[in-house]
Each structure stands twice: as C-alpha cells, then as structure tokens.
Design a protein around this motif. Structure first.
Motif, mmCIF file in Angstrom:
data_model
loop_
_atom_site.group_PDB
_atom_site.id
_atom_site.type_symbol
_atom_site.label_atom_id
_atom_site.label_comp_id
_atom_site.label_asym_id
_atom_site.label_seq_id
_atom_site.Cartn_x
_atom_site.Cartn_y
_atom_site.Cartn_z
ATOM 1 N N LYS A 82 0.828 -1.208 0.000
ATOM 2 C CA LYS A 82 0.000 0.000 0.000
ATOM 3 C C LYS A 82 0.861 1.256 0.000
ATOM 4 N N VAL A 83 1.972 1.204 0.748
ATOM 5 C CA VAL A 83 2.900 2.345 0.767
ATOM 6 C C VAL A 83 3.395 2.632 -0.648
ATOM 7 N N PHE A 84 3.802 1.581 -1.343
ATOM 8 C CA PHE A 84 4.323 1.749 -2.702
ATOM 9 C C PHE A 84 3.249 2.261 -3.661
ATOM 10 N N SER A 85 2.081 1.610 -3.650
ATOM 11 C CA SER A 85 1.030 1.965 -4.618
ATOM 12 C C SER A 85 0.503 3.373 -4.398
ATOM 13 N N GLU A 86 0.288 3.749 -3.128
ATOM 14 C CA GLU A 86 -0.228 5.095 -2.834
ATOM 15 C C GLU A 86 0.792 6.161 -3.204
ATOM 16 N N ALA A 87 2.049 5.903 -2.901
ATOM 17 C CA ALA A 87 3.101 6.879 -3.204
ATOM 18 C C ALA A 87 3.222 7.092 -4.710
ATOM 19 N N VAL A 88 3.281 6.005 -5.466
ATOM 20 C CA VAL A 88 3.437 6.110 -6.926
ATOM 21 C C VAL A 88 2.225 6.795 -7.559
ATOM 22 N N SER A 89 1.039 6.527 -7.039
ATOM 23 C CA SER A 89 -0.183 7.126 -7.604
ATOM 24 C C SER A 89 -0.187 8.646 -7.498
ATOM 25 N N LYS A 90 0.511 9.172 -6.507
ATOM 26 C CA LYS A 90 0.565 10.622 -6.325
ATOM 27 C C LYS A 90 1.486 11.297 -7.333
ATOM 28 N N PHE A 91 2.236 10.486 -8.083
ATOM 29 C CA PHE A 91 3.186 11.036 -9.049
ATOM 30 C C PHE A 91 2.829 10.652 -10.483
ATOM 31 N N GLU A 92 1.559 10.280 -10.706
ATOM 32 C CA GLU A 92 1.135 9.828 -12.035
ATOM 33 C C GLU A 92 1.228 10.918 -13.089
ATOM 34 N N ASP A 93 1.116 12.186 -12.682
ATOM 35 C CA ASP A 93 1.145 13.276 -13.656
ATOM 36 C C ASP A 93 2.562 13.765 -13.962
ATOM 37 N N LYS A 94 3.555 13.145 -13.350
ATOM 38 C CA LYS A 94 4.937 13.542 -13.577
ATOM 39 C C LYS A 94 5.447 12.973 -14.901
ATOM 40 N N GLU A 95 6.430 13.667 -15.485
ATOM 41 C CA GLU A 95 7.032 13.208 -16.732
ATOM 42 C C GLU A 95 7.950 12.008 -16.498
ATOM 43 N N GLU A 96 8.482 11.905 -15.290
ATOM 44 C CA GLU A 96 9.468 10.880 -15.000
ATOM 45 C C GLU A 96 8.827 9.489 -14.822
ATOM 46 N N GLU A 97 9.624 8.461 -15.119
ATOM 47 C CA GLU A 97 9.188 7.078 -14.928
ATOM 48 C C GLU A 97 9.659 6.596 -13.555
ATOM 49 N N ILE A 98 8.766 5.963 -12.804
ATOM 50 C CA ILE A 98 9.086 5.487 -11.456
ATOM 51 C C ILE A 98 9.017 3.969 -11.418
ATOM 52 N N ARG A 99 10.032 3.359 -10.811
ATOM 53 C CA ARG A 99 10.062 1.907 -10.664
ATOM 54 C C ARG A 99 10.554 1.558 -9.264
ATOM 55 N N ILE A 100 9.820 0.685 -8.576
ATOM 56 C CA ILE A 100 10.209 0.221 -7.245
ATOM 57 C C ILE A 100 10.228 -1.307 -7.262
ATOM 58 N N TYR A 101 11.329 -1.879 -6.835
ATOM 59 C CA TYR A 101 11.402 -3.335 -6.833
ATOM 60 C C TYR A 101 12.290 -3.821 -5.677
ATOM 61 N N THR A 102 12.052 -5.059 -5.271
ATOM 62 C CA THR A 102 12.797 -5.629 -4.158
ATOM 63 C C THR A 102 14.186 -6.076 -4.592
ATOM 64 N N ILE A 103 15.149 -5.876 -3.703
ATOM 65 C CA ILE A 103 16.500 -6.396 -3.929
ATOM 66 C C ILE A 103 16.846 -7.345 -2.791
ATOM 67 N N GLY A 104 15.761 -7.857 -2.161
ATOM 68 C CA GLY A 104 15.911 -8.762 -1.025
ATOM 69 C C GLY A 104 15.286 -8.130 0.187
ATOM 70 N N ALA A 105 14.016 -8.490 0.446
ATOM 71 C CA ALA A 105 13.263 -7.877 1.533
ATOM 72 C C ALA A 105 14.071 -7.924 2.833
ATOM 73 N N PRO A 106 14.061 -6.831 3.625
ATOM 74 C CA PRO A 106 13.181 -5.655 3.498
ATOM 75 C C PRO A 106 13.770 -4.507 2.681
ATOM 76 N N ARG A 107 14.769 -4.798 1.849
ATOM 77 C CA ARG A 107 15.417 -3.748 1.061
ATOM 78 C C ARG A 107 14.748 -3.622 -0.311
ATOM 79 N N TYR A 108 14.505 -2.369 -0.692
ATOM 80 C CA TYR A 108 13.863 -2.091 -1.977
ATOM 81 C C TYR A 108 14.623 -0.963 -2.677
ATOM 82 N N ARG A 109 14.645 -1.051 -3.998
ATOM 83 C CA ARG A 109 15.299 -0.009 -4.793
ATOM 84 C C ARG A 109 14.235 0.874 -5.435
ATOM 85 N N VAL A 110 14.415 2.175 -5.325
ATOM 86 C CA VAL A 110 13.496 3.154 -5.916
ATOM 87 C C VAL A 110 14.237 3.872 -7.036
#
Length: 263
Positions: A198-226
C-alpha cells in the motif's frame, strides 16, 4: 518558426513569449507559438512581489513563460501574466517547448529537402499528427519505435514520410538519466506485506502526472530499490526526493518502519 492551428490563444493557456519592448507601465511580448502574435504584459502582472524596476524582471530579447489572462477578440488584444504562472506550469512548458523546437527543426529540414514551404510542412505533417494523436512530438517518437504506419494513419502524404522518418531518427533521441535510493520497509503486523504494498502503490499514484518514470522493486526484503528516470537531471532528483518523503509519510500512517539506506 513554430505554427499553431489556432489564430489566437485561449484564456488560461500557458505559452512561451519573447520580450520585445519594455516600458514603465508594462511590456510588449510576442507569442512564439502563434506566429509571433503580439501580447501585452501589464506591470501589475510582472511579479507577485514588489518590484522597483520592471527591467529587473523582464528584459528585451528574453524568453519568458506567460499565462493568457484576457483575450479581446473585437479589439484584437491579448493580455498575459508572468506572476500567475506556477513553477510546475513553467517547468512543464519549458519541457514542451524544447520538444516543439525539435519538431520545428525536423520540419524545417524536410521542407527544404522537398523544396516546400515550412508552413506547409506544419499543415501537412504536424497538424495532422496533432489532430490524430494529440501530441506531435510523442507521435514522432512513436513512429520511430513502431514504424511509419503511425504517420500514414494520421493522413500524412507519402511524399513527406521517407524524409521525415530519416530526420526523426536523427533528432528525437532523448537521453535519459536515472536517480536511485535504497530503502527498507518493515512491519510486524499480520498484514504487513499488504501495508508495504500500500505504501508503494499510494506513493506512486501521487506522481502519475509527472514526466518521470518510477520503478520500485525488491533487492531482497526488506530492502527495496526506488528508481526515477527522466530527461531532466534536476527534475529527476527533485521527483526522487519528493517520492521518498511521500513514502515516509504513508509508512508512518500505516505503521510501517521506513528508512533510507545510506550510500
């Protein structure tokens, strides 16, 4: 020169203008996207703060981002404002303007190759792409990626297509930059995984109108790369930091422990 299908702009439209004459009571500018149509920038619309000398803000020959505030069709006059343009509007307009300049350069080159008038190139290529897809630049990018059928489907005449495809490939290649952060998210709640999602989805949804591309993925929980990718290095950095702050705020609300890993 950049041409427009409309003869005059609409109120509220944000445009690029060139300052031509500066007086104590205001400035006359030309609207670059409307065949250098003249508009008036009143002194009261120069800045939201007190200005001692109008020339401290506007100077002859400088390009500025303005917003149309009045259009009098009977008198044929247009008034614009500097102070009513937000920073976000200014950023987006400058980005769009750079793209329009690339389009103009392509059309200038192919019209010369074909012995045609540049205005004709705008009418027979750019306006048809705009009418079909809404954005001339993005439709040209799509033509490079998907093929010249993109041009044909918009009704572009065959005579323009081959030289157009050759020039688009030379001029439309946006260099992308990427900025990243490593974050950790932890939750001891039974539905912790859902809270983190929910943290990821809500955060990304707030930036939908931005020109930039956003990607968040796990690199081994609990670590994530933004990752944030875009054309403007400064804006990519700003968007990344705003995204991190937004994720932090949502994490606090959801009871998720959020940290940024120091590099």
């Amino acid at each position: 020169m950049i041409y427009n299908q409309k003869q005059i702009p609409a109120e509220g439209e944000v445009l690029i203008a060139t300052v031509k004459q500066v007086f104590d009571y205001g400035s006359y500018v030309t609207l670059d996207e409307y065949g250098n149509l003249q508009a008036f920038l009143p002194w009261s619309e120069i800045s939201s703060r007190w200005v001692k000398n109008i020339r401290d803000v506007v100077k002859e020959g400088r390009k500025v981002v303005v917003k149309v505030i009045r259009v009098d069709r009977k008198k044929g006059t247009i008034d614009v404002s500097l102070k009513k343009v937000t920073e976000d509007e200014k950023r987006k307009k400058n980005l769009q303007w750079k793209k329009l300049q690339k389009v103009d350069k392509i059309l200038e080159i192919i019209s010369q190759k074909l012995g045609r008038n540049e205005q004709e190139a705008w009418r027979e290529v750019a306006f048809k792409l705009e009418n079909k897809y809404g954005d001339v630049y993005e439709s040209m990018v799509r033509a490079v990626k998907e093929g010249d059928y993109v041009l044909r489907d918009a009704g572009v005449n065959e005579i323009w297509i081959k030289p157009l495809m050759g020039e688009i490939g030379k001029h439309i290649e946006e260099k992308k930059v990427k900025a990243s952060e490593i974050v950790t998210l932890r939750s001891i709640s039974p539905d912790g995984i859902e809270k983190i999602r929910k943290v990821f989805s809500e955060a990304v949804s707030k930036f939908e109108d931005k020109e930039e591309e956003i990607r968040i993925y796990t690199i081994g929980a609990p670590r994530y790369r933004v990752d944030v990718t875009g054309a403007d290095p400064k804006q990519v950095s700003i968007t990344l930091q705003e995204l991190i702050e937004t994720m932090k705020e949502i994490s606090q609300k959801e009871g998720v422990t959020f940290t940024v890993v120091k590099k």
